[in-house]
Design an enzyme around this catalytic site. Structure first.
Site, PDB file in Angstrom:
ATOM      1  N   ASP A  16       0.967  -1.111  -0.079  1.00 39.02           N
ATOM      2  CA  ASP A  16      -0.146  -0.163   0.063  1.00 39.02           C
ATOM      3  C   ASP A  16       0.890   1.334   0.075  1.00 39.02           C
ATOM      4  O   ASP A  16       1.766   1.406   0.907  1.00 39.02           O
ATOM      5  CB  ASP A  16      -0.919  -0.011   1.363  1.00 39.02           C
ATOM      6  N   ILE A  17       0.987   1.968  -0.813  1.00 40.29           N
ATOM      7  CA  ILE A  17       1.665   3.190  -1.183  1.00 40.29           C
ATOM      8  C   ILE A  17       1.714   4.228  -0.173  1.00 40.29           C
ATOM      9  O   ILE A  17       2.535   4.821   0.219  1.00 40.29           O
ATOM     10  CB  ILE A  17       1.554   3.841  -2.629  1.00 40.29           C
ATOM     11  N   ASN A  30      -6.088  12.886 -11.556  1.00 39.07           N
ATOM     12  CA  ASN A  30      -6.801  13.105 -12.700  1.00 39.07           C
ATOM     13  C   ASN A  30      -6.144  14.648 -13.178  1.00 39.07           C
ATOM     14  O   ASN A  30      -5.816  15.325 -12.369  1.00 39.07           O
ATOM     15  CB  ASN A  30      -8.171  12.984 -12.687  1.00 39.07           C
ATOM     16  N   ASP A  40      -5.465   7.470  -5.627  1.00 43.68           N
ATOM     17  CA  ASP A  40      -5.619   8.827  -5.487  1.00 43.68           C
ATOM     18  C   ASP A  40      -6.653   9.084  -4.145  1.00 43.68           C
ATOM     19  O   ASP A  40      -6.300   9.733  -3.336  1.00 43.68           O
ATOM     20  CB  ASP A  40      -6.603   9.312  -6.698  1.00 43.68           C
TER      21      ASP A  40
END
Ligand code: AR6
Length: 176
Positions: A16-17, A30, A40
Site C-alpha cells: 500500500d503506497i 486526474n 488517489d
C-alpha cells in the site's frame, strides 16, 4: 524483486503506497487534481485535507505532466501528482503519455533533490491501460532514467496485489 542500475536501486514490492517512507510517493491523479477513487482516494484519505488544499491552489495537471505537494499526515515528505493516460486502444499517444508521467515525476523529484520515490502502477486501474504493456513502459522508463541521471538512489514500485506484482516482475526480468 530488485535491480541496481548505476547508483539507483529499482525495487518492486506488493503493498500500500500510503505506508511508504520514501521522500516522495507518486499519486495517479486526474487532470483536475480533484481526487477520486483508487490510489488517489487512498492517498487523500490517509494524508488528510492539506494535500487537497494544495492541489486546489495548483489547479490542475495535464496528462503526462507532474506537480508536487507536501504529504500531510503521510510518512513521505511529498506527494508527486501525475496523470497517466486513459487507455483508448493505444493509438492516441497513450504510450508516450504514460512514459512522460513516469519521466516527469522522476525529473521533478530530481529537481527537488529527493533521493527516493515510490510509484503506483499508473493507469493500470480505472484508466484501463493493459497491465503488461504499462509495466513494460514503466520499467523501461525508470531504467533509462537511472542510466542517464544520478541523484535518485531508490525507485520503488508499490504493486497493490500479487497479480500486478507478477506482471511487473515478469517485465523487469525481461530487461535485465
Ligand atoms: N497503494 C498502491 N496501489 C494502489 C493503491 C494503494 N493504496 N490503491 C489502488 N492501487 P488507479 P489509474 C493500485 O485506478 O488507473 C482515480 O479516480 C490499483 O490497484 O488508482 O491511473 C484518479 O482520480 C492499480 O493497480 O489509477 C483518476 O481519475 C493502480 O493503483 C483515475 O483514478 C492504479 O489504479 C486514475 O486511474
Amino acid at each position: 524483486m530488485e535491480i541496481k542500475i548505476n547508483e539507483t536501486e529499482i525495487v518492486l514490492v506488493c503493498g500500500d503506497i500510503t505506508k511508504e517512507t520514501t521522500d516522495a510517493i507518486v499519486n495517479a491523479a486526474n487532470e483536475r487534481l480533484a481526487g477520486g477513487a483508487g490510489v488517489d482516494g487512498a492517498i487523500h484519505s490517509a494524508g488528510g485535507p492539506t494535500i487537497m488544499a494544495e492541489c486546489r491552489q495548483i489547479g490542475g495537471c495535464p496528462t503526462g505532466q507532474a506537480v508536487i505537494t507536501t504529504a500531510g499526515k503521510l510518512k513521505a515528505k511529498y506527494v508527486i501528482h501525475t496523470v497517466g493516460p486513459i487507455y483508448h486502444g493505444g493509438s492516441k499517444g497513450e504510450a508516450d503519455l504514460l512514459q512522460n508521467a513516469y519521466r516527469n515525476s522522476l525529473k521533478l523529484a530530481q529537481e527537488k533533490r529527493l533521493q527516493s520515490i515510490s510509484f503506483p502502477a499508473i493507469s493500470c486501474g480505472i484508466y484501463g491501460y493493459p497491465q503488461d504493456e504499462a509495466a513494460r513502459l514503466a520499467m523501461k522508463t525508470c531504467i533509462e532514467f537511472a542510466r542517464e541521471n544520478t541523484g535518485i538512489k531508490l525507485i520503488r514500485h508499490i504493486l497493490f496485489n500479487r497479480k500486478i506484482y507478477d506482471i511487473f516482475s515478469a517485465e523487469l526480468k525481461k530487461m535485465v
